[in-house]
Write an enzyme that holds these catalytic residues in place. Sequence first.
Site, PDB file in Angstrom:
ATOM      1  N   ASP A  13       3.531  44.798 -23.533  1.00 57.97           N
ATOM      2  CA  ASP A  13       2.822  43.520 -23.602  1.00 57.97           C
ATOM      3  C   ASP A  13       1.993  43.226 -22.351  1.00 57.97           C
ATOM      4  OD1 ASP A  13       4.059  43.175 -26.080  1.00 57.97           O
ATOM      5  OD2 ASP A  13       5.797  42.198 -25.156  1.00 57.97           O
ATOM      6  N   LYS A  16      -2.583  45.810 -23.332  1.00 60.14           N
ATOM      7  CA  LYS A  16      -3.225  47.096 -23.645  1.00 60.14           C
ATOM      8  C   LYS A  16      -4.298  46.922 -24.710  1.00 60.14           C
ATOM      9  CE  LYS A  16       0.894  48.654 -24.674  1.00 60.14           C
ATOM     10  NZ  LYS A  16       1.727  47.582 -24.140  1.00 60.14           N
ATOM     11  N   GLY A  40       2.752  45.193 -30.739  1.00 60.23           N
ATOM     12  CA  GLY A  40       1.973  44.026 -31.137  1.00 60.23           C
ATOM     13  C   GLY A  40       0.867  43.865 -30.111  1.00 60.23           C
ATOM     14  N   HIS A  41      -0.350  44.196 -30.497  1.00 61.66           N
ATOM     15  CA  HIS A  41      -1.475  44.158 -29.563  1.00 61.66           C
ATOM     16  C   HIS A  41      -2.423  43.029 -29.973  1.00 61.66           C
ATOM     17  CE1 HIS A  41      -0.805  48.693 -28.514  1.00 61.66           C
ATOM     18  NE2 HIS A  41       0.245  47.940 -28.284  1.00 61.66           N
ATOM     19  N   GLN A 223       3.931  50.268 -26.403  1.00 62.97           N
ATOM     20  CA  GLN A 223       5.081  50.142 -25.514  1.00 62.97           C
ATOM     21  C   GLN A 223       4.635  50.402 -24.070  1.00 62.97           C
ATOM     22  OE1 GLN A 223       5.759  52.134 -28.678  1.00 62.97           O
ATOM     23  NE2 GLN A 223       5.880  50.017 -29.323  1.00 62.97           N
TER      24      GLN A 223
HETATM   25  P1  GDP Z   1      -0.135  44.565 -25.494  1.00 69.84           P
HETATM   26  O1  GDP Z   1       1.041  44.772 -26.387  1.00 69.84           O
HETATM   27  O2  GDP Z   1      -0.024  45.343 -24.219  1.00 69.84           O
HETATM   28  O3  GDP Z   1      -1.448  44.801 -26.160  1.00 69.84           O
HETATM   29  O4  GDP Z   1      -0.104  43.029 -25.054  1.00 69.84           O
HETATM   30  P2  GDP Z   1       0.175  41.757 -26.032  1.00 69.84           P
HETATM   31  O5  GDP Z   1      -1.021  41.531 -26.864  1.00 69.84           O
HETATM   32  O6  GDP Z   1       1.488  41.908 -26.712  1.00 69.84           O
HETATM   33  O7  GDP Z   1       0.379  40.607 -24.968  1.00 69.84           O
HETATM   34  C1  GDP Z   1      -0.620  40.275 -24.056  1.00 69.84           C
HETATM   35  C2  GDP Z   1      -1.016  38.804 -24.279  1.00 69.84           C
HETATM   36  O8  GDP Z   1      -1.791  38.366 -23.200  1.00 69.84           O
HETATM   37  C3  GDP Z   1      -1.886  38.592 -25.496  1.00 69.84           C
HETATM   38  O9  GDP Z   1      -1.599  37.340 -26.034  1.00 69.84           O
HETATM   39  C4  GDP Z   1      -3.310  38.644 -24.946  1.00 69.84           C
HETATM   40  O10 GDP Z   1      -4.232  37.888 -25.715  1.00 69.84           O
HETATM   41  C5  GDP Z   1      -3.100  38.006 -23.614  1.00 69.84           C
HETATM   42  N1  GDP Z   1      -3.985  38.497 -22.535  1.00 69.84           N
HETATM   43  C6  GDP Z   1      -4.388  39.753 -22.283  1.00 69.84           C
HETATM   44  N2  GDP Z   1      -5.106  39.800 -21.127  1.00 69.84           N
HETATM   45  C7  GDP Z   1      -5.133  38.538 -20.665  1.00 69.84           C
HETATM   46  C8  GDP Z   1      -5.685  37.951 -19.484  1.00 69.84           C
HETATM   47  O11 GDP Z   1      -6.267  38.597 -18.630  1.00 69.84           O
HETATM   48  N3  GDP Z   1      -5.487  36.596 -19.331  1.00 69.84           N
HETATM   49  C9  GDP Z   1      -4.822  35.838 -20.245  1.00 69.84           C
HETATM   50  N4  GDP Z   1      -4.661  34.540 -20.005  1.00 69.84           N
HETATM   51  N5  GDP Z   1      -4.290  36.367 -21.341  1.00 69.84           N
HETATM   52  C10 GDP Z   1      -4.430  37.698 -21.541  1.00 69.84           C
HETATM   53  P1  IMO Z   2       3.701  46.724 -27.176  1.00 71.07           P
HETATM   54  O1  IMO Z   2       2.935  47.941 -27.643  1.00 71.07           O
HETATM   55  C1  IMO Z   2       7.386  45.047 -25.638  1.00 71.07           C
HETATM   56  C2  IMO Z   2      11.119  47.023 -26.859  1.00 71.07           C
HETATM   57  C3  IMO Z   2      12.062  46.216 -27.728  1.00 71.07           C
HETATM   58  C4  IMO Z   2      13.399  46.781 -27.279  1.00 71.07           C
HETATM   59  C5  IMO Z   2      13.073  48.260 -27.076  1.00 71.07           C
HETATM   60  C6  IMO Z   2      13.453  49.147 -28.238  1.00 71.07           C
HETATM   61  O2  IMO Z   2       3.309  45.468 -27.868  1.00 71.07           O
HETATM   62  O3  IMO Z   2       3.685  46.628 -25.687  1.00 71.07           O
HETATM   63  P2  IMO Z   2      12.379  49.511 -30.647  1.00 71.07           P
HETATM   64  O4  IMO Z   2      12.177  48.557 -31.785  1.00 71.07           O
HETATM   65  O5  IMO Z   2      11.138  50.148 -30.142  1.00 71.07           O
HETATM   66  O6  IMO Z   2      13.462  50.520 -30.927  1.00 71.07           O
HETATM   67  O7  IMO Z   2      12.964  48.583 -29.453  1.00 71.07           O
HETATM   68  O8  IMO Z   2      11.682  48.329 -26.837  1.00 71.07           O
HETATM   69  N1  IMO Z   2       9.740  47.140 -27.368  1.00 71.07           N
HETATM   70  C7  IMO Z   2       8.694  46.476 -26.878  1.00 71.07           C
HETATM   71  N2  IMO Z   2       8.628  45.522 -25.921  1.00 71.07           N
HETATM   72  N3  IMO Z   2       6.271  45.488 -26.222  1.00 71.07           N
HETATM   73  C8  IMO Z   2       6.308  46.464 -27.159  1.00 71.07           C
HETATM   74  O9  IMO Z   2       5.198  47.006 -27.684  1.00 71.07           O
HETATM   75  C9  IMO Z   2       7.566  46.964 -27.554  1.00 71.07           C
HETATM   76  N4  IMO Z   2       7.969  47.887 -28.450  1.00 71.07           N
HETATM   77  C10 IMO Z   2       9.289  47.994 -28.317  1.00 71.07           C
HETATM   78  O10 IMO Z   2      11.951  44.834 -27.467  1.00 71.07           O
HETATM   79  O11 IMO Z   2      13.744  46.256 -26.018  1.00 71.07           O
HETATM   80 MG    MG Z   3       2.545  43.640 -27.328  1.00 70.07          MG
END
Ligand code: GDP
Ligand code: IMO
Ligand code: MG
Length: 428
Positions: A13, A16, A40-41, A223
């Site tokens: 999270d 990416k 979840g991106h 991840q």
């Molecule tokens: P990922 O799994 O690595 O793609 O990240 P996620 O989407 O799960 O979580 C990142 C969250 O931060 C999302 O809600 C993005 O919209 C938000 N986000 C990403 N970059 C920035 C940033 O530079 N500033 C702010 N405020 N939010 C950001």
């Molecule tokens: P993105 O791509 C954050 C974590 C789960 C748990 C562990 C194992 O959005 O960054 P799993 O279901 O993969 O067997 O769970 O890994 N986990 C993540 N945490 N972002 C993710 O993906 C994750 N994918 C798995 O919360 O701790």
């Molecule tokens: Mg994510």
Amino acid sequence: MPGIVVVGSQWGDEGKGKATDQIGDRIDYCVRYSGGNNAGHTIVVNGEKFALHLLPSGLLNPGVRPVIGNGVVVDLDVLFAEIDALEARGVDCSGLVVSANAHVITSYHQTIDKVTERFLGKARIGTTGRGIGPAYGDKINRLGIRIQDLFDESILAKKVEAALEQKNHLLVKVYNRRAVDPTEVTEHLLGHAERIKPQVVDTARMLNDELDAGKVVLFEGAQAHHLDVDHGTYPYVTSSNPVAAGACVGAGVGPTRIDRVIGIAKAYTTRVGEGPMPTELLDADGDRLRETGAEFGTTTGRNRRCGWFDALVVEHAHKINSFTDIFLTKLDILTGWEKIPVCVAYDVDGVRHDTMPMTQTEFHHAKPVYEFLDGWQEDISGCRKFGDLPANTQAYVKRLEELVGCRISGIGVGPGRGEVVMINDLLA
Ligand code: GDP
Ligand code: IMO
Ligand code: MG
């Protein structure tokens, strides 16, 4: 600059999806190489929010061909639902190609994921419950079902039966659940065969040919480094190899194809699920970071655990992934603090560690040693050049760069496409 890997440097999270989308107009292919719909991106384009779980983030740029590589585990129900929801919003997914060697997640993988977590009790991993671990387990145990098996009915039936033989004993005798009917599973999978077939290609060969032709391929990590089954905080990890090297295995390209490795690092730290996190804040400061950063899971909606930036965590990721650049995200979220602590070392039972300790026991005992950097009060979301940032913000970035040992080439100052400060071209 044909081969670029985007990889999370903390516990997921980091942003990416946003970082990938940011350079989406300059790439030809966007490839998921590991994980499944545990990811979840989130990407925000013109105020519209998209949450992608299985589809590569590059998809939101019309010129990009999305690819699901052999290293991904695919829940076809989720994939089709995601495609349908995006197409309903006007996003064209017709160019998607999926590897014939990718494994499928079935309902029994999800069931086993959930029951094993329940049986683990306090020792649970905190998985996403999507069947990821059991699907990769079957792959390694040579009991997996691959996408290509859907096109051979008799082989598929045999494979599903073999996969369920032991599992049904376990489900009934140990977990006190109903046995799974292999015919039902086989029929369910066969029901997806016709729709997926036109999208299935030899993605590894295709990508190598396209790289030969000078096309730009971005391998989008899911991840993160510290969730890697080999390099992460085992056993509190996922069941795949999100590290940059995983892109080679999970997409079928050689290491010499990779020109750039971009580590994505959040300006503070978050983690979902169980496992050690030395800088976790269990107080009002943690709540404040969660609220301002909207740190609630994209996939499961769980609260993300929040804490200060841990330089040892990101330095370790840099060491093992050989980042060429870091993209620092969510720096805007740190606006408003008087002092911002940054973890520069650990105290492990009275011994100072300047890098991550070797053993899990030591890491569980690690207490952060903080350096307190000056905060800033200015809104930085409108900044687009490094020089636009307040002096204290610049000093924060420079100090992180120094501690991690890798240049920071881009900075996120908001969730939207374009809300970035670019320092070095990520593709040059
Ligand atoms: P990922 O799994 O690595 O793609 O990240 P996620 O989407 O799960 O979580 C990142 C969250 O931060 C999302 O809600 C993005 O919209 C938000 N986000 C990403 N970059 C920035 C940033 O530079 N500033 C702010 N405020 N939010 C950001
Ligand atoms: P993105 O791509 C954050 C974590 C789960 C748990 C562990 C194992 O959005 O960054 P799993 O279901 O993969 O067997 O769970 O890994 N986990 C993540 N945490 N972002 C993710 O993906 C994750 N994918 C798995 O919360 O701790
Ligand atoms: Mg994510």
